[in-house]
Design a protein around this motif. Structure first.
Motif, PDB file in Angstrom:
ATOM      1  N   GLN B 202      29.128  49.442  -2.827  1.00 50.90           N
ATOM      2  CA  GLN B 202      30.339  48.788  -2.312  1.00 50.90           C
ATOM      3  C   GLN B 202      31.335  48.448  -3.442  1.00 50.90           C
ATOM      4  N   LEU B 203      30.886  48.547  -4.696  1.00 49.74           N
ATOM      5  CA  LEU B 203      31.734  48.158  -5.831  1.00 49.74           C
ATOM      6  C   LEU B 203      32.732  49.277  -6.167  1.00 49.74           C
ATOM      7  N   LYS B 204      33.846  48.845  -6.781  1.00 46.58           N
ATOM      8  CA  LYS B 204      34.833  49.810  -7.248  1.00 46.58           C
ATOM      9  C   LYS B 204      34.481  50.232  -8.662  1.00 46.58           C
ATOM     10  N   ARG B 221      19.706  38.434 -22.621  1.00 42.53           N
ATOM     11  CA  ARG B 221      19.512  36.982 -22.615  1.00 42.53           C
ATOM     12  C   ARG B 221      18.340  36.563 -21.722  1.00 42.53           C
ATOM     13  N   GLY B 222      17.886  37.467 -20.865  1.00 36.80           N
ATOM     14  CA  GLY B 222      16.829  37.074 -19.915  1.00 36.80           C
ATOM     15  C   GLY B 222      17.422  36.196 -18.848  1.00 36.80           C
ATOM     16  N   GLY B 223      18.552  36.539 -18.279  1.00 37.37           N
ATOM     17  CA  GLY B 223      19.292  35.718 -17.346  1.00 37.37           C
ATOM     18  C   GLY B 223      18.806  35.816 -15.926  1.00 37.37           C
ATOM     19  N   PRO B 224      19.657  35.456 -14.939  1.00 41.83           N
ATOM     20  CA  PRO B 224      19.256  35.412 -13.545  1.00 41.83           C
ATOM     21  C   PRO B 224      19.015  36.799 -12.955  1.00 41.83           C
ATOM     22  N   ASP B 225      18.572  36.744 -11.716  1.00 50.36           N
ATOM     23  CA  ASP B 225      18.204  37.984 -11.041  1.00 50.36           C
ATOM     24  C   ASP B 225      19.440  38.855 -10.794  1.00 50.36           C
ATOM     25  N   LEU B 226      19.191  40.137 -10.656  1.00 52.81           N
ATOM     26  CA  LEU B 226      20.274  41.107 -10.473  1.00 52.81           C
ATOM     27  C   LEU B 226      21.099  40.848  -9.223  1.00 52.81           C
ATOM     28  N   LEU B 227      20.408  40.427  -8.146  1.00 56.01           N
ATOM     29  CA  LEU B 227      21.122  40.181  -6.890  1.00 56.01           C
ATOM     30  C   LEU B 227      22.139  39.052  -7.054  1.00 56.01           C
ATOM     31  N   ASP B 228      21.687  38.058  -7.844  1.00 57.36           N
ATOM     32  CA  ASP B 228      22.610  36.953  -8.111  1.00 57.36           C
ATOM     33  C   ASP B 228      23.852  37.459  -8.869  1.00 57.36           C
ATOM     34  N   LEU B 229      23.543  38.363  -9.811  1.00 57.09           N
ATOM     35  CA  LEU B 229      24.651  38.914 -10.617  1.00 57.09           C
ATOM     36  C   LEU B 229      25.634  39.686  -9.722  1.00 57.09           C
ATOM     37  N   ILE B 230      25.016  40.437  -8.788  1.00 59.45           N
ATOM     38  CA  ILE B 230      25.853  41.220  -7.886  1.00 59.45           C
ATOM     39  C   ILE B 230      26.736  40.291  -7.046  1.00 59.45           C
TER      40      ILE B 230
END
Lengths: 190, 242
Positions: B202-204, B221-230
């Motif tokens: 869905q992204l451009k 960095r070991g950050g949040p989950d990918l879905l959150d990023l999306i």
């Protein structure tokens, strides 16, 4: 054809091994001589039968004590002699002398003119012999009976009675001497 | 007349006389005694008299027929058992032997147990009843008529069996849980992957480039989950459009 007869010792061993029939064979084999001995010793058919029965019952009960050191027949005769002796002790004979017996019973045989029946005459002679023997002391009578009627050898009589052979001969000689005195009248008359 | 006194012949050869009379003398003894008889009138007289006595004695014949003795000999208990056993067929003997062996084992109270502790063997005249009480449980109500008893020697084996079963059950449950967890993780990964692919589609173009840079930074960095990023990328895109 010669058949091997089972020996007395084998029958004794078979009896001790749990075969009661084996003792029956011994009874059949020796009942006649034992009865004869008892009859000559006691002079009564009924008592002789009882002695015969007692002898075999005693033999069966004491069979374990028979070790075969003597002949079975000698051992059996010894039991029979003891049975006769104990029976005579229970029924003691009057201790009378030969002379007294002669006075009591008389030695004169039946008049031959009266004994028409031969059997009756024979019975009377037998009766005289029986009385003469009955008048003998026990130890002399048993030696004469075993020798004269049972046909035992001197050493066999010695084995049965447990005495030396010389004693057997001496008793026999003494017994015959008394029988001679007792019976010489009879022989002369017969 | 004293009948008890034993007599001797005048010449002292009474024993030889009766030995000769009854034919038991050896040939040598017979010859010797016959020579003596020629010289001894007393012995000749006695010999003749004794032969006569013997003849008279023989006149006493048996008047009666000897009896046939019947002696009933009862077999002993063991003789009866032995005879019965001998008459029994082979199968009967085997059955008898088996019953006898069982009776003997029962008499000695023999107990053989096969369990976790191996094969145990015990024997004794009297059983020693022991109740098994598992710690933390209520002791069972024992029927007084038919008491349930377990021998002391069996207790260790029973405990060992129970422990073994517990260990096996725990292991089996752990394996089942692991398998379930793997299955759930796999399902979750697939779902996340599908949602990620859907979101990315869905992204451009510029948003995809921004996302790639965010993923790169996140992994560093070991950050949040990918879905959150999306989700962050999508909300940022909306704000940009507005």
């Amino acid at each position: 054809m010669q058949t091997l007869e089972t020996t007395d010792m084998q029958l004794v061993e078979q009896t001790l091994g749990g075969e009661p029939d084996a003792f029956g064979v011994l009874v059949r084999r020796w009942e006649r001589p034992i009865y004869s001995l008892a009859y000559r010793m006691i002079g009564s058919d009924e008592d002789a039968r009882d002695v015969c029965q007692e002898t075999f019952i005693s033999a069966f009960r004491n069979l374990k004590s028979f070790r075969g050191e003597s002949k079975f027949s000698s051992w059996l005769y010894r039991i029979a002699i003891n049975c006769c002796h104990s029976r005579q002790r229970k029924q003691p004979q009057p201790d009378v002398s030969i002379d007294e017996q002669i006075e009591e019973y008389g030695l004169e045989p039946m008049d031959s003119r009266e004994s028409v029946d031969d059997r009756l005459y024979r019975d009377q002679r037998a009766q005289l012999v029986r009385r003469a023997l009955a008048a003998l002391p026990h130890d002399m009578r048993q030696v004469i009976v075993m020798k004269e009627y049972e046909g035992l050898k001197f050493h066999e009589i010695a084995e049965v009675l447990g005495i030396p052979v010389s004693t057997v001969k001496t008793r026999l000689y003494t017994g015959l001497t008394y029988m001679r005195k007792r019976l010489e009248h009879v022989s002369d008359s017969l | 007349m004293n009948m008890k006194k034993e007599k001797q012949s005048g010449c002292g050869r009474s024993e030889d006389l009766v030995t000769y009379l009854y034919g038991e003398a050896t040939p040598v003894e017979s010859s010797d005694f016959e020579r003596h008889l020629k010289a001894c009138a007393e012995c000749r007289d006695e010999l003749t008299a004794f032969q006569s006595v013997r003849g008279t004695l023989r006149q006493w014949e048996m008047e009666t027929v000897p009896p046939r003795i019947d002696i009933a000999i009862k077999p002993t208990f063991w003789q009866t058992v032995k005879e019965l056993f001998a008459m029994t067929p082979v199968w009967g003997k085997l059955a008898f032997g088996g019953v006898g062996a069982l009776a003997l084992l029962a008499l000695f109270n023999v107990s053989v147990t096969v369990g976790g502790g191996g094969v145990t063997f015990s024997a004794g005249w009297r059983p020693q009843p022991v109740q098994v009480v598992t710690p933390g449980t209520v002791p069972p109500v024992v029927n007084p008529v038919t008491p349930v008893t377990v021998r002391t020697t069996d207790e260790a084996a029973v405990r060992a069996i129970v422990a073994q079963l517990v260990r096996e059950s725990e292991k089996r449950q752990a394996e089942q849980l692991d398998a379930k967890l793997v299955s759930l993780t796999s399902k979750l990964d697939n779902r996340q992957r599908a949602e990620f692919v859907k979101a990315v589609s869905q992204l451009k173009q510029d948003q995809r480039l921004h996302l790639a840079s965010l993923i790169q930074e996140n992994s560093r960095r070991g950050g949040p989950d990918l879905l959150d990023l999306i989700g962050q990328v999508q909300s940022a895109s909306v704000e940009v459009e507005e």
